[in-house]
Design a protein around this motif. Sequence first.
Motif, PDB file in Angstrom:
ATOM      1  N   TYR A  48       2.943  -1.552  11.682  1.00 58.41           N
ATOM      2  CA  TYR A  48       3.509  -1.309  10.247  1.00 58.41           C
ATOM      3  C   TYR A  48       4.828  -1.238  10.291  1.00 58.41           C
ATOM      4  N   GLY A  49       5.782  -1.663   9.798  1.00 57.07           N
ATOM      5  CA  GLY A  49       7.456  -1.157   9.780  1.00 57.07           C
ATOM      6  C   GLY A  49       8.144  -1.122  10.943  1.00 57.07           C
ATOM      7  N   ALA A  94     -22.177  -6.550  12.317  1.00 59.13           N
ATOM      8  CA  ALA A  94     -21.961  -5.150  11.935  1.00 59.13           C
ATOM      9  C   ALA A  94     -20.597  -4.485  12.219  1.00 59.13           C
ATOM     10  N   ARG A  95     -20.674  -4.553  13.681  1.00 59.17           N
ATOM     11  CA  ARG A  95     -19.310  -3.938  14.320  1.00 59.17           C
ATOM     12  C   ARG A  95     -17.851  -4.615  14.127  1.00 59.17           C
ATOM     13  N   ARG A  96     -18.042  -5.844  13.906  1.00 62.90           N
ATOM     14  CA  ARG A  96     -16.995  -6.850  13.700  1.00 62.90           C
ATOM     15  C   ARG A  96     -16.796  -6.514  11.960  1.00 62.90           C
ATOM     16  N   ALA A  97     -17.708  -6.435  11.359  1.00 64.93           N
ATOM     17  CA  ALA A  97     -17.157  -6.259  10.012  1.00 64.93           C
ATOM     18  C   ALA A  97     -16.896  -4.796   9.563  1.00 64.93           C
ATOM     19  N   ALA A  98     -17.065  -3.675  10.323  1.00 65.08           N
ATOM     20  CA  ALA A  98     -16.638  -2.447  10.278  1.00 65.08           C
ATOM     21  C   ALA A  98     -15.144  -2.359  10.747  1.00 65.08           C
ATOM     22  N   ILE A  99     -14.830  -3.153  11.784  1.00 66.91           N
ATOM     23  CA  ILE A  99     -13.336  -3.146  12.257  1.00 66.91           C
ATOM     24  C   ILE A  99     -12.549  -3.768  11.209  1.00 66.91           C
ATOM     25  N   ARG A 100     -13.164  -4.948  10.777  1.00 65.60           N
ATOM     26  CA  ARG A 100     -12.290  -5.456   9.395  1.00 65.60           C
ATOM     27  C   ARG A 100     -12.025  -4.394   8.230  1.00 65.60           C
ATOM     28  N   ILE A 101     -13.020  -3.787   7.881  1.00 66.01           N
ATOM     29  CA  ILE A 101     -12.835  -2.912   6.872  1.00 66.01           C
ATOM     30  C   ILE A 101     -11.959  -1.643   7.266  1.00 66.01           C
ATOM     31  N   ILE A 102     -12.138  -1.031   8.534  1.00 67.14           N
ATOM     32  CA  ILE A 102     -11.359   0.037   8.749  1.00 67.14           C
ATOM     33  C   ILE A 102      -9.976  -0.204   8.673  1.00 67.14           C
ATOM     34  N   ARG A 103      -9.780  -1.535   9.305  1.00 67.22           N
ATOM     35  CA  ARG A 103      -8.228  -2.047   9.544  1.00 67.22           C
ATOM     36  C   ARG A 103      -7.673  -2.091   8.104  1.00 67.22           C
ATOM     37  N   ARG A 104      -8.366  -2.504   7.085  1.00 71.35           N
ATOM     38  CA  ARG A 104      -7.956  -2.617   5.500  1.00 71.35           C
ATOM     39  C   ARG A 104      -7.626  -1.180   5.117  1.00 71.35           C
ATOM     40  N   ALA A 105      -8.819  -0.240   5.301  1.00 66.96           N
ATOM     41  CA  ALA A 105      -8.514   1.113   4.988  1.00 66.96           C
ATOM     42  C   ALA A 105      -7.500   1.766   5.822  1.00 66.96           C
ATOM     43  N   ALA A 106      -6.930   1.527   6.896  1.00 72.30           N
ATOM     44  CA  ALA A 106      -5.930   1.985   7.513  1.00 72.30           C
ATOM     45  C   ALA A 106      -4.627   1.613   6.645  1.00 72.30           C
ATOM     46  N   MET A 107      -4.520   0.195   6.467  1.00 76.97           N
ATOM     47  CA  MET A 107      -3.298   0.056   5.496  1.00 76.97           C
ATOM     48  C   MET A 107      -3.148   0.614   4.377  1.00 76.97           C
ATOM     49  N   GLU A 108      -4.323   0.949   3.599  1.00 82.56           N
ATOM     50  CA  GLU A 108      -4.350   1.706   2.377  1.00 82.56           C
ATOM     51  C   GLU A 108      -3.792   3.170   2.546  1.00 82.56           C
ATOM     52  N   PHE A 109      -4.292   3.715   3.715  1.00 81.42           N
ATOM     53  CA  PHE A 109      -4.154   5.151   3.854  1.00 81.42           C
ATOM     54  C   PHE A 109      -2.734   5.156   4.188  1.00 81.42           C
ATOM     55  N   LEU A 110      -1.943   4.114   4.843  1.00 81.25           N
ATOM     56  CA  LEU A 110      -0.623   4.005   5.214  1.00 81.25           C
ATOM     57  C   LEU A 110       0.137   4.099   3.752  1.00 81.25           C
ATOM     58  N   ARG A 111      -0.309   3.166   2.895  1.00 87.33           N
ATOM     59  CA  ARG A 111       0.483   2.983   1.667  1.00 87.33           C
ATOM     60  C   ARG A 111       0.458   4.341   0.747  1.00 87.33           C
ATOM     61  N   VAL A 112      -0.780   4.966   0.741  1.00 89.79           N
ATOM     62  CA  VAL A 112      -0.858   5.985   0.007  1.00 89.79           C
ATOM     63  C   VAL A 112      -0.236   7.197   0.608  1.00 89.79           C
ATOM     64  N   TYR A 113      -0.349   7.741   1.869  1.00 92.07           N
ATOM     65  CA  TYR A 113      -0.125   8.949   2.360  1.00 92.07           C
ATOM     66  C   TYR A 113       1.174   8.755   3.256  1.00 92.07           C
ATOM     67  N   ALA A 114       1.531   7.808   3.576  1.00 97.75           N
ATOM     68  CA  ALA A 114       2.629   7.577   4.461  1.00 97.75           C
ATOM     69  C   ALA A 114       3.599   6.389   4.122  1.00 97.75           C
ATOM     70  N   PRO A 115       4.186   6.302   3.007  1.00 97.93           N
ATOM     71  CA  PRO A 115       4.973   5.176   2.475  1.00 97.93           C
ATOM     72  C   PRO A 115       6.248   5.139   3.247  1.00 97.93           C
ATOM     73  N   ALA A 162      -9.260   2.043  -2.284  1.00 93.12           N
ATOM     74  CA  ALA A 162      -9.491   1.024  -3.379  1.00 93.12           C
ATOM     75  C   ALA A 162     -11.008   0.682  -3.593  1.00 93.12           C
ATOM     76  N   LYS A 163     -11.174   0.354  -5.000  1.00 95.45           N
ATOM     77  CA  LYS A 163     -12.739   0.407  -5.146  1.00 95.45           C
ATOM     78  C   LYS A 163     -13.363  -0.829  -4.482  1.00 95.45           C
ATOM     79  N   ASP A 164     -12.784  -1.802  -4.067  1.00 93.50           N
ATOM     80  CA  ASP A 164     -13.454  -2.706  -3.403  1.00 93.50           C
ATOM     81  C   ASP A 164     -14.033  -2.199  -1.676  1.00 93.50           C
ATOM     82  N   LEU A 165     -13.116  -1.353  -1.389  1.00 93.22           N
ATOM     83  CA  LEU A 165     -13.299  -0.858   0.195  1.00 93.22           C
ATOM     84  C   LEU A 165     -14.571   0.248  -0.174  1.00 93.22           C
ATOM     85  N   GLN A 166     -14.461   0.951  -1.119  1.00 90.70           N
ATOM     86  CA  GLN A 166     -15.614   2.072  -1.306  1.00 90.70           C
ATOM     87  C   GLN A 166     -16.802   1.514  -1.310  1.00 90.70           C
TER      88      GLN A 166
END
Length: 167
Positions: A48-49, A94-115, A162-166
């Motif tokens: 990212y960046g 389930a492991r592949r799905a978890a990786i996809r979800i936490i990759r999206r969560a990481a992007m959201e974390f960076l957007r919120v806490y490290a813009p 985001a609500k869809d990730l929760q």
Amino acid sequence: MKACIYIKKSRGRGRGQTLALLKHCISEGRSAKEINDGQSRVAAIDSYGLAGGVDTDKMGELRDNLLRQHHGGKSKELSKHVVISCEDTLDPAARRAAIRIIRRAAMEFLRVYAPGCSALAFAHNDRLHPHIHLVISNSNGEKSLHWTPNELRRMQSMEWLAKDLQT
């Protein structure tokens, strides 16, 4: 799926410590070709960046690219280390799905806490719990990140997702 977040304490995260952290996350000695050979501990690398691509053969240049925006303020900490982890599972789907979800969560974390800060994300699938290491530049070129205790509590509560990730 349950997840948690760890904000790693750093005792001086200077240039040398940042390089050691990157080597730990990528597993020193493995080249970019070996990342997808099925034996690597890294399932995916996201940047990212950063200017250009991710060259894991030149870790010093990768570190310099990550820290290029550091503005030389008072903070001696050049990078931050955050781990987002999921619950243990043996099911490969389930492991592949978890990786996809936490990759999206990481992007959201960076957007919120490290813009505006550059970051590298290393998704690991080598343990029972899929997890992602975020190595974040401590500066966006203008100011350093200063996470207060209240912000740290909000980060660990995961209310920033985001609500869809929760769900």
